[in-house]
Enzyme design. Structure first.
Site, PDB file in Angstrom:
ATOM      1  N   ASN A  48      22.400  35.930 -20.343  1.00 49.17           N
ATOM      2  CA  ASN A  48      21.468  36.454 -19.339  1.00 49.17           C
ATOM      3  C   ASN A  48      20.722  35.254 -18.758  1.00 49.17           C
ATOM      4  O   ASN A  48      19.879  34.677 -19.436  1.00 49.17           O
ATOM      5  CB  ASN A  48      20.518  37.445 -20.018  1.00 49.17           C
ATOM      6  CG  ASN A  48      19.406  37.914 -19.097  1.00 49.17           C
ATOM      7  OD1 ASN A  48      19.435  37.657 -17.885  1.00 49.17           O
ATOM      8  ND2 ASN A  48      18.416  38.597 -19.660  1.00 49.17           N
ATOM      9  N   TRP A  49      21.060  34.916 -17.525  1.00 47.57           N
ATOM     10  CA  TRP A  49      20.465  33.715 -16.922  1.00 47.57           C
ATOM     11  C   TRP A  49      19.014  33.935 -16.489  1.00 47.57           C
ATOM     12  O   TRP A  49      18.330  32.986 -16.118  1.00 47.57           O
ATOM     13  CB  TRP A  49      21.295  33.263 -15.717  1.00 47.57           C
ATOM     14  CG  TRP A  49      22.688  32.793 -16.046  1.00 47.57           C
ATOM     15  CD1 TRP A  49      23.264  32.727 -17.291  1.00 47.57           C
ATOM     16  CD2 TRP A  49      23.679  32.320 -15.130  1.00 47.57           C
ATOM     17  NE1 TRP A  49      24.545  32.241 -17.190  1.00 47.57           N
ATOM     18  CE2 TRP A  49      24.827  31.976 -15.876  1.00 47.57           C
ATOM     19  CE3 TRP A  49      23.710  32.148 -13.734  1.00 47.57           C
ATOM     20  CZ2 TRP A  49      25.987  31.480 -15.281  1.00 47.57           C
ATOM     21  CZ3 TRP A  49      24.869  31.658 -13.135  1.00 47.57           C
ATOM     22  CH2 TRP A  49      25.995  31.325 -13.898  1.00 47.57           C
ATOM     23  N   LYS A  50      18.577  35.174 -16.475  1.00 47.84           N
ATOM     24  CA  LYS A  50      17.209  35.505 -16.022  1.00 47.84           C
ATOM     25  C   LYS A  50      16.964  34.860 -14.648  1.00 47.84           C
ATOM     26  O   LYS A  50      17.899  34.782 -13.853  1.00 47.84           O
ATOM     27  CB  LYS A  50      16.183  35.071 -17.078  1.00 47.84           C
ATOM     28  CG  LYS A  50      16.529  35.648 -18.468  1.00 47.84           C
ATOM     29  CD  LYS A  50      15.432  35.506 -19.481  1.00 47.84           C
ATOM     30  CE  LYS A  50      15.884  36.097 -20.796  1.00 47.84           C
ATOM     31  NZ  LYS A  50      14.838  36.064 -21.827  1.00 47.84           N
TER      32      LYS A  50
ATOM     33  N   GLY B 201      12.758  33.911 -26.395  1.00 45.41           N
ATOM     34  CA  GLY B 201      12.226  32.694 -25.807  1.00 45.41           C
ATOM     35  C   GLY B 201      11.176  32.006 -26.669  1.00 45.41           C
ATOM     36  O   GLY B 201      10.500  31.081 -26.230  1.00 45.41           O
TER      37      GLY B 201
ATOM     38  N   GLU C 168      16.986  43.465 -28.900  1.00 46.12           N
ATOM     39  CA  GLU C 168      16.246  42.237 -28.615  1.00 46.12           C
ATOM     40  C   GLU C 168      14.789  42.418 -29.051  1.00 46.12           C
ATOM     41  O   GLU C 168      13.974  42.949 -28.284  1.00 46.12           O
ATOM     42  CB  GLU C 168      16.294  41.919 -27.120  1.00 46.12           C
ATOM     43  CG  GLU C 168      17.687  41.656 -26.601  1.00 46.12           C
ATOM     44  CD  GLU C 168      17.666  40.768 -25.355  1.00 46.12           C
ATOM     45  OE1 GLU C 168      18.426  39.794 -25.347  1.00 46.12           O
ATOM     46  OE2 GLU C 168      16.879  41.026 -24.434  1.00 46.12           O
TER      47      GLU C 168
ATOM     48  N   GLU D 247      11.709  42.232 -20.458  1.00 45.25           N
ATOM     49  CA  GLU D 247      10.918  41.629 -19.370  1.00 45.25           C
ATOM     50  C   GLU D 247      10.765  42.621 -18.220  1.00 45.25           C
ATOM     51  O   GLU D 247       9.741  42.621 -17.534  1.00 45.25           O
ATOM     52  CB  GLU D 247      11.574  40.306 -18.922  1.00 45.25           C
ATOM     53  CG  GLU D 247      11.371  39.224 -19.984  1.00 45.25           C
ATOM     54  CD  GLU D 247      12.477  38.189 -20.081  1.00 45.25           C
ATOM     55  OE1 GLU D 247      13.299  38.090 -19.162  1.00 45.25           O
ATOM     56  OE2 GLU D 247      12.519  37.482 -21.111  1.00 45.25           O
TER      57      GLU D 247
ATOM     58  N   HIS E 112      15.812  45.585 -19.992  1.00 48.96           N
ATOM     59  CA  HIS E 112      15.400  44.343 -20.649  1.00 48.96           C
ATOM     60  C   HIS E 112      13.881  44.372 -20.873  1.00 48.96           C
ATOM     61  O   HIS E 112      13.134  44.886 -20.033  1.00 48.96           O
ATOM     62  CB  HIS E 112      15.795  43.125 -19.793  1.00 48.96           C
ATOM     63  CG  HIS E 112      15.659  41.841 -20.563  1.00 48.96           C
ATOM     64  ND1 HIS E 112      14.452  41.216 -20.728  1.00 48.96           N
ATOM     65  CD2 HIS E 112      16.577  41.103 -21.237  1.00 48.96           C
ATOM     66  CE1 HIS E 112      14.641  40.131 -21.483  1.00 48.96           C
ATOM     67  NE2 HIS E 112      15.917  40.047 -21.797  1.00 48.96           N
TER      68      HIS E 112
ATOM     69  N   SER F 140      16.464  34.134 -29.043  1.00 47.54           N
ATOM     70  CA  SER F 140      16.606  32.760 -29.560  1.00 47.54           C
ATOM     71  C   SER F 140      17.946  32.515 -30.262  1.00 47.54           C
ATOM     72  O   SER F 140      18.019  31.788 -31.243  1.00 47.54           O
ATOM     73  CB  SER F 140      15.432  32.400 -30.478  1.00 47.54           C
ATOM     74  OG  SER F 140      14.215  32.462 -29.759  1.00 47.54           O
TER      75      SER F 140
ATOM     76  N   GLY G  84      19.704  34.118 -23.863  1.00 44.52           N
ATOM     77  CA  GLY G  84      18.934  33.720 -22.690  1.00 44.52           C
ATOM     78  C   GLY G  84      19.017  32.215 -22.490  1.00 44.52           C
ATOM     79  O   GLY G  84      19.984  31.680 -21.952  1.00 44.52           O
ATOM     80  N   GLY G  85      18.014  31.497 -22.967  1.00 42.95           N
ATOM     81  CA  GLY G  85      17.893  30.052 -22.739  1.00 42.95           C
ATOM     82  C   GLY G  85      19.162  29.256 -23.034  1.00 42.95           C
ATOM     83  O   GLY G  85      19.537  28.369 -22.254  1.00 42.95           O
TER      84      GLY G  85
END
Ligand code: 13P
Length: 252
Positions: free
Chosen positions: A9-11, A174, A168, A98, A96, A214, A235-236
């Protein structure tokens, strides 16, 4: 047998040109390294067409990170499932944390998106997960159960093959704090049994459940070794080839 399914997920990262360049190198690496899990990447809306083009023929799934809960009309700033399908995007991440936290998406809104995506024949990755407060307050199961029951309300058993669930825990996103493989496995087992009681043992057994929060090269193997962990939503560490390739080749 559940096939491992690892997603990036590149966000709100990578411009269309950066995304297309990276996606092309990822597609090449996937072919060369003989990755044997399903790989998905979810760029921003504006990068989708270029990324779809860049990964053509590689077997990589390209997904949207969100979508409207209407097919068309006066919904300024929204993106319809018809628009996604028109550019070759047939998978969408919904719910998600977020989206829930910063954009006020409730379980009911998420459910309306899930139903619309399924009615358009799309695949869904439905995200669920508790906050630190909820976990510390002993509410883990209550929260997961509500997010799943409301999120999947009205979804037919025959549509469940289009659903992946991503667990998640909000406190692990993150932050560098990963749930232990045992924590993840326990939550996934609970999710699987909840889906089993809503549908059937067979549907629960075939349900792919990803872990997110993470995930990186150093912890993917331990997470994937757990019985109920079928994949990851990263993610990251999905933003560069150097970080993502070791994750999708954890098994090589
Ligand atoms: P991080 O891997 O950066 O913790 O993000 C997880 C996530 O939210 C994926 O959807």
């Amino acid at each position: 047998m559940r096939k491992a399914y690892i997603a990036g997920n590149w966000k709100m990262n990578l411009t269309p040109s950066e995304g297309a360049e990276y996606a092309a190198s990822l597609a090449k690496a996937v072919k060369e390294s003989g990755v044997d899990c399903r790989v998905m990447i979810a760029p921003s809306f504006v990068a989708l067409p270029a990324v779809v083009e860049a990964v053509k023929g590689s077997g990589i799934t390209v997904a949207a990170q969100n979508m409207a809960n209407h097919v068309s009309g006066a919904y300024t700033g929204e993106v319809s499932p018809l628009m996604l399908k028109d550019i070759g995007v047939n998978t969408v991440i919904l719910g998600h944390s977020e989206r829930r936290r910063y954009y006020g998406e409730t379980d009911e809104i998420i459910n309306s998106k899930v139903l619309l995506a399924l009615s358009e024949g799309m695949e869904v990755v439905l995200c669920v997960g508790e906050t630190l407060e909820e976990r510390q307050g002993g509410k883990l199961e209550e929260v997961l159960s509500r997010q799943i029951k409301v999120g999947l309300a009205g979804v037919e058993a025959s549509q469940m093959e289009k659903i992946t669930i991503a667990y998640e825990p909000v406190w692990a996103i993150g932050t560098g704090m990963t749930a232990t493989p045992e924590d993840a496995d326990g939550a996934h087992a609970f999710i699987r049994s909840t889906v089993g009681s809503l549908y059937s043992d067979d549907i629960a057994k075939n349900l792919i459940i990803q872990y997110g929060g993470s995930v990186k090269a150093g912890n993917i193997k331990a997470l994937m070794s757990k019985e109920n962990v079928d994949g990851a939503l990263v993610g990251g560490a999905s933003l560069t080839l150097d970080a993502f390739l070791p994750i999708i080749t954890y098994n090589n």
